[in-house]
Enzyme design. Structure first.
Site, PDB file in Angstrom:
ATOM      1  CG  ASP A   1      -1.873 -14.641  -4.800  1.00  7.74           C
ATOM      2  OD1 ASP A   1      -2.678 -15.205  -5.564  1.00  7.74           O
ATOM      3  OD2 ASP A   1      -2.181 -14.289  -3.651  1.00  7.74           O
TER       4      ASP A   1
ATOM      5  CG  ASP B   1      -1.588 -18.400  -3.596  1.00  6.76           C
ATOM      6  OD1 ASP B   1      -1.345 -18.319  -4.812  1.00  6.76           O
ATOM      7  OD2 ASP B   1      -2.221 -17.523  -2.970  1.00  6.76           O
ATOM      8  CG  HIS B   2      -4.396 -19.846  -5.973  1.00  6.71           C
ATOM      9  ND1 HIS B   2      -4.463 -18.908  -6.978  1.00  6.71           N
ATOM     10  CD2 HIS B   2      -4.572 -19.161  -4.812  1.00  6.71           C
ATOM     11  CE1 HIS B   2      -4.682 -17.712  -6.445  1.00  6.71           C
ATOM     12  NE2 HIS B   2      -4.741 -17.834  -5.140  1.00  6.71           N
TER      13      HIS B   2
ATOM     14  CE  LYS C   1      -2.274 -12.912  -0.607  1.00  7.41           C
ATOM     15  NZ  LYS C   1      -3.114 -12.830  -1.813  1.00  7.41           N
TER      16      LYS C   1
ATOM     17  CG  HIS D   1     -20.307 -30.270 -14.050  1.00  4.33           C
ATOM     18  ND1 HIS D   1     -20.479 -29.715 -12.795  1.00  4.33           N
ATOM     19  CD2 HIS D   1     -20.270 -31.620 -13.865  1.00  4.33           C
ATOM     20  CE1 HIS D   1     -20.537 -30.697 -11.897  1.00  4.33           C
ATOM     21  NE2 HIS D   1     -20.419 -31.856 -12.524  1.00  4.33           N
TER      22      HIS D   1
ATOM     23  CB  CYS E   1      -5.372 -16.379  -1.005  1.00  3.94           C
ATOM     24  SG  CYS E   1      -5.337 -15.600  -2.625  1.00  3.94           S
TER      25      CYS E   1
END
Length: 526
Positions: A38, A312-313, A126, A250, A78
């Protein structure tokens, strides 16, 4: 573009009518070991020049597998990310909009398909793709992201050092699952099991730890490791990222930085420690991976097991004045992906630069088991890369989108060749981003005002894939309807409840004004 009704029909078709039919593959199917961590920055994998030494991932796995150097999450948070992974469908198809909205518990994932094809499966750790598993804060903050306030939703990112140079097991729950996985493999071996297996291990690290003292619904802003794992970090290579001044950021980036509690002053020492401790957490993941690979070796399973390693990221780790994920910058959206295929030795140690994403894993697993793909998957099998096919029929782009908390409007990313295009909302409210990752891997030079030709080309391509303005409106309606329903359901407890979510410190500066801003948002016309 899919409407809500069309999306529901497609999911229903996948859920009730698609079954996997054995294709009569030659020989015994390979076992599958699927390891997903994760929040690991994908740029750390396949690269031994980074500040962290991850020998098991970057040497053992990379040298025995195919490394996808341009792999991306389909949504950088997630539950939506994992919903795409487990379903093989994009976020706008599943409506996994935020950390509360995922897949139904009985969704026909690749696990179910493999079990029907005769695999023994074991799921440890997880998974996080099912709806309703995250806190109330995750829901309310996502629903109210278009309200006219900017409130810190997270604790200030903080580095914490624990234990000493003998402290190996910092994240106990992850190590417990590694122990269980090793025992499960040992028991299968001793029982002389004959079926192929699917062993899934979901590791929580290197996701930051929960934040002490942040109330009932804390976020995760603690970067914690031990001196043992810091030994694997080369402090001379821990860089201090360049930040854009607050007044030149931004507007979406500024909102993210503010809600992530990152707009105040940070010393260089703080930033360096946060990044170094994050790398220490990555090193701990590598240690866990090594334990499982050692067990495969000791049981004689390495040559009959295909290993998938991904995340996941990613994790911003103070790049662009942010931590956590929820953004399309490389640190957040770029994920590691290594897949081994012991039956084709010539593909060991190969790097693939074509863009891929997590939705590609479902069809890849189907090909590993030699069973038919369910109808309607958005991904493309990566098996041709693993087998060394000369031509791979696959899109030359990847899509990612984000609709959750910490960002005040929907974000859409298209990665194609050297260009990354990021647009927001309906494409008209704020300026887009355009980065050339070959020339500017740190994404510090925005070409949006210089390359109008590339902007037009990328936007046209994105609109041919997804009607993102329509999806933005759909999410906005969902947010208002969901919030209104929740507010009605708690009645007199509303004011107290909403004042004590993760943003409680900022909320208390003007509680009546914040409630009024929500009411104005609920009455507004999109």
């Amino acid at each position: 573009m899919f409407s809500m009704m069309q999306s529901s029909i497609l999911i229903t078709v996948l859920l009730f009518t698609c079954t996997c039919i054995p294709r009569g593959n030659e020989g015994k199917p390979n076992n599958v070991l699927f390891i997903i961590c994760d929040a690991m920055d994908g740029r750390l994998v396949g690269n031994n020049l980074t500040a962290v030494n991850m020998a098991n991932i970057n040497n053992r796995l990379v040298s025995h597998g195919v490394t996808f150097t341009n792999a991306y999450t389909n949504s950088p948070i997630c539950c939506p990310s994992r919903s795409a992974l487990w379903s093989g469908l994009y976020t706008h198809i599943t409506h996994a909009w935020n950390n509360h909205e995922g897949l139904p518990a009985d969704y026909p994932t690749w696990k179910i398909k493999l079990e029907k094809a005769g695999y023994d499966s074991k799921i440890l750790g997880k998974t996080d793709y099912v709806s309703g598993r995250h806190t109330l804060s995750n829901r309310v903050e996502a629903w109210t992201r278009n309200v006219n306030f900017t409130l810190a939703q997270e604790g200030r990112p903080t580095p914490v050092l624990v234990g000493n140079k003998t402290t190996i097991r910092v994240k106990d729950v992850d190590w417990d699952n590694i122990d269980k996985a090793k025992d499960w493999l040992e028991n299968r071996k001793s029982s002389k099991a004959t079926k192929p297996f699917l062993l899934y291990i979901g590791i929580n690290l290197p996701h930051p730890y929960s934040t002490p003292g942040e109330g009932e619904h804390p976020g995760g802003s603690t970067f914690m490791t031990s001196p043992y794992w810091l030994q694997y970090v080369d402090m001379s290579k821990v860089t201090i990222p360049k930040w854009t001044p607050l007044d030149k950021m931004h507007p979406v980036d500024y909102y993210e930085s503010a809600t992530k509690n990152c707009t105040s002053h940070f010393t260089k020492d703080e930033i360096r420690k946060i990044r170094a401790y994050y790398y220490g957490m990555c090193a701990e993941v590598d240690g866990m991976v090594g334990e499982i690979l050692d067990q495969l070796d000791s049981l004689g399973l390495t040559n009959t097991t295909q290993v998938i390693f991904t995340s996941d990221h990613g994790e911003m780790a103070m790049e662009h004045r942010q931590f956590y994920k929820m953004t399309m910058y490389e640190a957040s959206s770029h994920v590691p992906l290594i897949i081994t295929n012991p039956t084709v030795p010539s593909r060991q140690g190969v790097a693939v630069n074509d863009p891929v994403s997590l939705v590609d894993i479902f069809p890849t697993l189907m090909d590993m088991a030699a069973i038919h793909h369910p109808v309607g998957l958005n991904g493309t099998s990566l098996m041709p890369y693993l087998e060394g096919k000369s031509h791979v029929k696959k899109p030359d782009w990847v899509l990612s989108q984000y609709h959750g908390c910490n960002v005040n409007m929907s974000a859409y990313m298209l990665r194609r060749q050297e260009w990354k295009y990021i647009t927001y909302g309906n494409g008209k409210q704020v300026a887009p981003h355009l980065f050339n990752l070959d020339e500017d891997p740190d994404e510090l030079h925005d070409y949006a005002n210089e390359r109008h030709d590339i902007i037009a080309e990328m936007d046209n391509k994105l609109r041919s894939i997804i009607d993102y303005a329509d999806i933005t409106n759909e999410v906005s309606r969902y947010n208002k309807e969901s919030f209104s329903s929740w507010k009605t359901s708690i009645g007199d407890k509303y004011s107290d409840t909403i004042a004590n979510l993760r943003w409680w410190k900022d909320w208390q500066k003007d509680p009546n004004g914040n409630e009024q801003r929500i009411e104005e948002w609920l009455k507004s016309v999109e």
